[in-house]
Write a protein that holds these residues in place. Structure first.
Motif, PDB file in Angstrom:
ATOM      1  N   GLY A 101       0.846  -1.184   0.000  1.00  0.00           N
ATOM      2  CA  GLY A 101       0.000   0.000   0.000  1.00  0.00           C
ATOM      3  C   GLY A 101       0.880   1.230   0.000  1.00  0.00           C
ATOM      4  O   GLY A 101       2.100   1.134   0.200  1.00  0.00           O
ATOM      5  N   CYS A 102       0.294   2.380  -0.221  1.00  0.00           N
ATOM      6  CA  CYS A 102       1.060   3.628  -0.250  1.00  0.00           C
ATOM      7  C   CYS A 102       0.399   4.668   0.642  1.00  0.00           C
ATOM      8  O   CYS A 102      -0.807   4.911   0.530  1.00  0.00           O
ATOM      9  N   ALA A 103       1.197   5.258   1.523  1.00  0.00           N
ATOM     10  CA  ALA A 103       0.756   6.404   2.308  1.00  0.00           C
ATOM     11  C   ALA A 103       1.220   7.650   1.573  1.00  0.00           C
ATOM     12  O   ALA A 103       2.405   7.796   1.290  1.00  0.00           O
ATOM     13  N   VAL A 104       0.288   8.526   1.246  1.00  0.00           N
ATOM     14  CA  VAL A 104       0.580   9.674   0.389  1.00  0.00           C
ATOM     15  C   VAL A 104       0.275  10.965   1.148  1.00  0.00           C
ATOM     16  O   VAL A 104      -0.838  11.158   1.637  1.00  0.00           O
ATOM     17  N   ASP A 105       1.272  11.839   1.226  1.00  0.00           N
ATOM     18  CA  ASP A 105       1.107  13.162   1.841  1.00  0.00           C
ATOM     19  C   ASP A 105       1.164  14.194   0.725  1.00  0.00           C
ATOM     20  O   ASP A 105       2.229  14.437   0.147  1.00  0.00           O
ATOM     21  N   VAL A 106       0.013  14.781   0.406  1.00  0.00           N
ATOM     22  CA  VAL A 106      -0.057  15.785  -0.659  1.00  0.00           C
ATOM     23  C   VAL A 106       0.049  17.165  -0.012  1.00  0.00           C
ATOM     24  O   VAL A 106      -0.957  17.781   0.350  1.00  0.00           O
ATOM     25  N   GLY A 107       1.271  17.624   0.177  1.00  0.00           N
ATOM     26  CA  GLY A 107       1.481  18.941   0.753  1.00  0.00           C
ATOM     27  C   GLY A 107       1.378  20.025  -0.302  1.00  0.00           C
ATOM     28  O   GLY A 107       1.493  19.753  -1.498  1.00  0.00           O
ATOM     29  N   SER A 108       1.182  21.248   0.125  1.00  0.00           N
ATOM     30  CA  SER A 108       1.070  22.341  -0.838  1.00  0.00           C
ATOM     31  C   SER A 108       2.408  22.633  -1.491  1.00  0.00           C
ATOM     32  O   SER A 108       2.456  23.147  -2.610  1.00  0.00           O
ATOM     33  N   THR A 109       3.519  22.278  -0.828  1.00  0.00           N
ATOM     34  CA  THR A 109       4.844  22.503  -1.390  1.00  0.00           C
ATOM     35  C   THR A 109       5.471  21.214  -1.904  1.00  0.00           C
ATOM     36  O   THR A 109       6.025  21.185  -3.001  1.00  0.00           O
TER      37      THR A 109
END
Length: 690
Positions: free
Chosen positions: A229-237
């Motif tokens: 599985g993948c943990a994804v952090d979509v930050g603004s930067t």
């Protein structure tokens, strides 16, 4: 092929093995990364596939010229490669046009417009690497109870029988019930489309991936033991993907990239403004962020040599605007009060609905953690899940430091949250010599209080600037600017050395003591680095940081007012927060006073929270329930926010005491600065407002 590091693993340009396609072996220096690619693959594409530090901002159209490379010619015995001139495509029209208009050294080629025709050794010049971002969003080590929502089950299925007719799916469901006590009652169409071939190829022995004990996700012939599985952090930067083994919890690979939406605006509200002013702008940003997510998923899988078909689950977190944009929801309503979310509930969608077809298993689902409210998003919920202030007795302040700071305060009795518009200054933007974290960026600073001479460290070197060998160690990367942690430290050191007053004025009278304090118009600047480029700290830089840190402090103090209890513990989260020195953060007044040994940097806590939700399905229920109990404070409508903001403009604060800080640091005596308009060291003094 010999065993090599996963980052150097051989691969084709699409991440798969293609035995029938003529391939060439390519080695990139100085990184040493290598791989096998189909003949005709653009050099830039090969570099990106391997994660090689090669810049490009024009989308491969031969315009920016940042992807310049130098194909090596000769017999490279070290790499066992004969790199010949004919192994790279001839100089093309695009390159010729660029060279005529912009100029380019004779031995160089544009990576986007030159193609691999045979085995090659390709050097990436330093100036093609200088813009490479250091995405500091690693996966933190954490003990997590492994109970994923998707599990693998090996079963033996009855063969079809003319006397007892039934479908293959029904007999598989029966086997799962009898052998695993699972009542499977749902299956996606792609599962059904491949089921019969899988059963017969496996001779009626298959491995089934089942979600939440009742939904069939995928079927492999025979025994299959890999599930990711993948943990994804979509930050603004920045964006990060942590590829994780669902059965062991091990993070097998972490990759990151800059969020491509930056070209539409540095901060969140500028991106909302772009949508308002440009019809279809939301779709542009959605496509950009989804494309980068797909690229990162492929990169993570390729480097770890994981079959994308084995990626069965995604968990995504991000602030509300990133949350809406990756889902394809217009974020316009978040641009003005009352900052209404389309939904603040957790969501589960098919990964194919996020344009990830071919990047993960056809049956993969993407789970979005719930948003708290307004501008406090799913990333904040993930931070709470990771840090657990709801379990503690002491009052904990959790700050996810970024372009938009998200703040949580409380303990096991009560939790409050707010967001504060810090802007991009704390990450190096809006600073005269500022840049994002990259090799050559100044990240640590010390100033001698007597001589006012500075020394510093840059990313990419372990030496201080006054150490012997510093020039040699930074010869390739240079000294290029100041990143976020560097600007925090240099301002704090300037304040402690008396170069800056508590009101944030660079004191011109200090020019009598050091030639590093120089006039600049009606104000003064401090020269941190002499050379090319010259790096100064200007009065405008100081003011940009004052505005950012005052917004952060005011938001935190507003929560303290509401809770009615002082801060006893501070947690700095986020890629930037993990690199802030607690002492300097408090010297500037970025955070409220508390014992310095009770200030902790926890790294990418949002990514850690996403991994917890990925690996433990009960955690999803926990945060879903907890979010409903977090009290949201809207800073935009709180009258005391402005009061706190004004006081927090001073270093460390105009009126608030900092007894814990004073035990650890000798704060300078309060003084007024010389009049910047005098242009002299000892002119008349004037009163300044914070």
């Amino acid at each position: 092929m010999a065993d090599i590091d996963p980052a150097d693993a051989s691969t084709t340009s699409d991440g798969s093995s293609q035995e029938n396609v003529k391939t060439a072996h390519v080695v990139f220096t100085p990184s040493g990364k290598r791989g096998d690619f189909p003949v005709g693959t653009p050099i830039l594409q090969a570099a990106r596939q391997l994660g090689v530090d090669l810049d490009s901002v024009c989308g491969g159209r031969g315009i920016c010229g940042r992807c310049q490379v130098v194909p090596g010619i000769g017999d490279f015995s070290k790499f066992k490669v004969k790199s010949k001139p004919e192994n790279v495509s001839e100089f093309g029209k695009v390159e010729d046009r660029y060279k005529q208009k912009r100029g380019m050294k004779d031995d160089r080629r544009l990576g986007c417009s030159s193609f691999i025709h045979g085995d090659l050794v390709i050097d990436i010049p330093a100036d093609s690497q200088v813009h490479k971002q250091v995405v500091r969003k690693r996966a933190e080590v954490r003990n997590i109870e492994i109970d994923p929502i998707v599990r693998l089950h090996y079963v033996e299925v009855e063969e079809p029988d003319m006397h007892h007719p039934s479908g293959d799916l029904e007999r598989l469901e029966k086997a799962l019930k009898e052998q695993w006590d699972l009542t499977v009652d749902r299956a996606d169409l792609p599962v059904l489309q491949g089921l019969q071939k899988a059963l017969r190829k496996g001779e009626w022995k298959v491995t089934a991936a089942v979600r939440n004990g009742h939904k069939l996700v995928h079927v492999w012939p025979g025994f299959h033991e890999k599930a990711f599985g993948c943990a994804v952090d979509v930050g603004s930067t920045t964006m990060s993907v942590h590829l994780t083994d669902l059965q062991t919890g091990e993070v097998v690979n972490s990759v990151g990239a800059m969020n491509p939406q930056i070209r539409f605006g540095e901060d969140l509200m500028s991106r909302v403004s772009y949508v308002m002013m440009n019809p279809g702008g939301d779709a542009e940003m959605t496509n950009a962020v989804r494309e980068t997510l797909g690229y990162l998923l492929v990169q993570a899988a390729t480097e770890a040599m994981v079959d994308p078909n084995d990626i069965l689950e995604l968990v995504l977190v991000g602030n509300p605007i990133m949350h809406h944009l990756i889902l394809g929801v217009d974020p316009t309503e978040l641009g003005w009060a009352p900052f209404a979310l389309a939904t603040n509930q957790s969501l589960r969608v098919s990964a194919t609905e996020l344009d990830l077809k071919g990047k993960v298993n056809p049956g993969a689902r993407a789970y979005f953690l719930p948003c708290v409210a307004g501008h406090v998003g799913a990333d904040c919920a993930a931070v709470v899940l990771a840090e657990g202030p709801q379990y503690r007795d002491e009052v904990t302040l959790v700050v996810d430091v970024g372009t938009n700071a998200e703040i949580v305060l409380g303990n096991k009795e009560r939790l409050l949250a707010c967001s504060s518009p810090t802007g991009p200054a704390l990450e190096g933007a809006q600073i005269s010599s500022g840049q994002r974290a990259a090799p050559g960026a100044i990240e640590r600073v010390r100033i001698d209080p007597e001589t006012l001479e500075p020394r510093f460290k840059v990313i990419g070197s372990d030496l201080w600037s006054n150490d012997e060998g510093f020039a040699d160690s930074t010869k390739r990367i240079g000294v290029s600017g100041i990143c976020g942690s560097g600007i925090i430290e240099v301002l704090a050191e300037m304040f402690l050395a008396g170069l800056i007053t508590e009101d944030g004025i660079i004191d011109g009278s200090m020019a009598q003591k050091s030639d590093r304090v120089v006039p600049e118009g009606r104000t003064f600047s401090y020269i941190l680095h002499r050379g090319e480029p010259e790096i100064r700290v200007t009065q405008a830089d100081v003011r940009a940081i004052q505005l950012a840190k005052a917004a952060l402090y005011a938001g935190a103090q507003l929560l303290v007012d509401k809770l009615g209890k002082p801060v006893e513990r501070v947690v700095l989260a986020g890629a930037f927060g993990s690199h802030i020195d607690a002492k300097y953060a408090m010297v500037l007044g970025l955070i409220p006073d508390c014992p310095l040994d009770m200030v902790a940097s926890v790294g990418n806590a949002a990514g850690t929270g996403a991994r917890i939700a990925l690996l433990n399905r009960q955690a999803r229920n926990e945060i879903k329930e907890l979010v409903t109990r977090i009290e949201k404070v809207e800073t935009a409508v709180e009258p005391r926010f402005q009061e706190h903001f004004v006081g927090a403009m001073a270093f460390p604060h105009k009126t608030a005491p900092f007894p814990n800080l004073e035990k650890a640091v000798q704060l300078p005596e309060k003084k007024a600065a010389s009049d910047p308009g005098s242009g002299e060291g000892g002119g008349r003094r004037r009163r300044r407002r914070g």
